[in-house]
Write a protein that holds these residues in place. Structure first.
Motif: not given
Length: 105
Positions: A8, A44, A70, A74, A78
């Motif tokens: 992640s 995160n 990147e 993510d 998600y």
């Protein structure tokens, strides 16, 4: 070229710091941000801005676009994580991106 293991965004920036054997305080000081904010990015718990992503990329001398990809991938992953047709939605989204780009030109 060897493909890197999938991580992640938060894991990636933590790995960059740990690989360089730097503390949160050191990196945060260099970036002129609070260490607790950097820790939240690494866990995160908070989402960075594009400006912060550029700061990180510049700090570690890596490609800004790669780091931004990147991060954005993510965000998409998600959002799709709990969707039954997540992969199909992504295929349609890809088609829409191409369509919208062609309309922009």
């Amino acid at each position: 070229m060897k493909k890197q293991p999938l991580t992640s965004f938060s894991e990636h920036i933590r790995n960059l710091r740990e690989t360089a054997e730097l503390s949160l305080r050191q990196v945060a000081g260099e970036l002129n941000i609070d260490p607790s904010l950097l820790a939240k990015f690494e866990r995160n718990e908070r989402q960075p801005t594009k400006y912060f992503i550029k700061l990180i990329a510049d700090y570690y001398h890596i490609d800004n676009n790669e780091l931004l990809r990147e991060f954005l991938s993510d965000q998409i992953a998600y959002k799709m994580l709990d969707e039954y047709d997540g992969l199909e939605i992504l295929k349609v989204a890809e088609e829409k991106i191409l369509y919208l780009k062609s309309k922009k030109q």
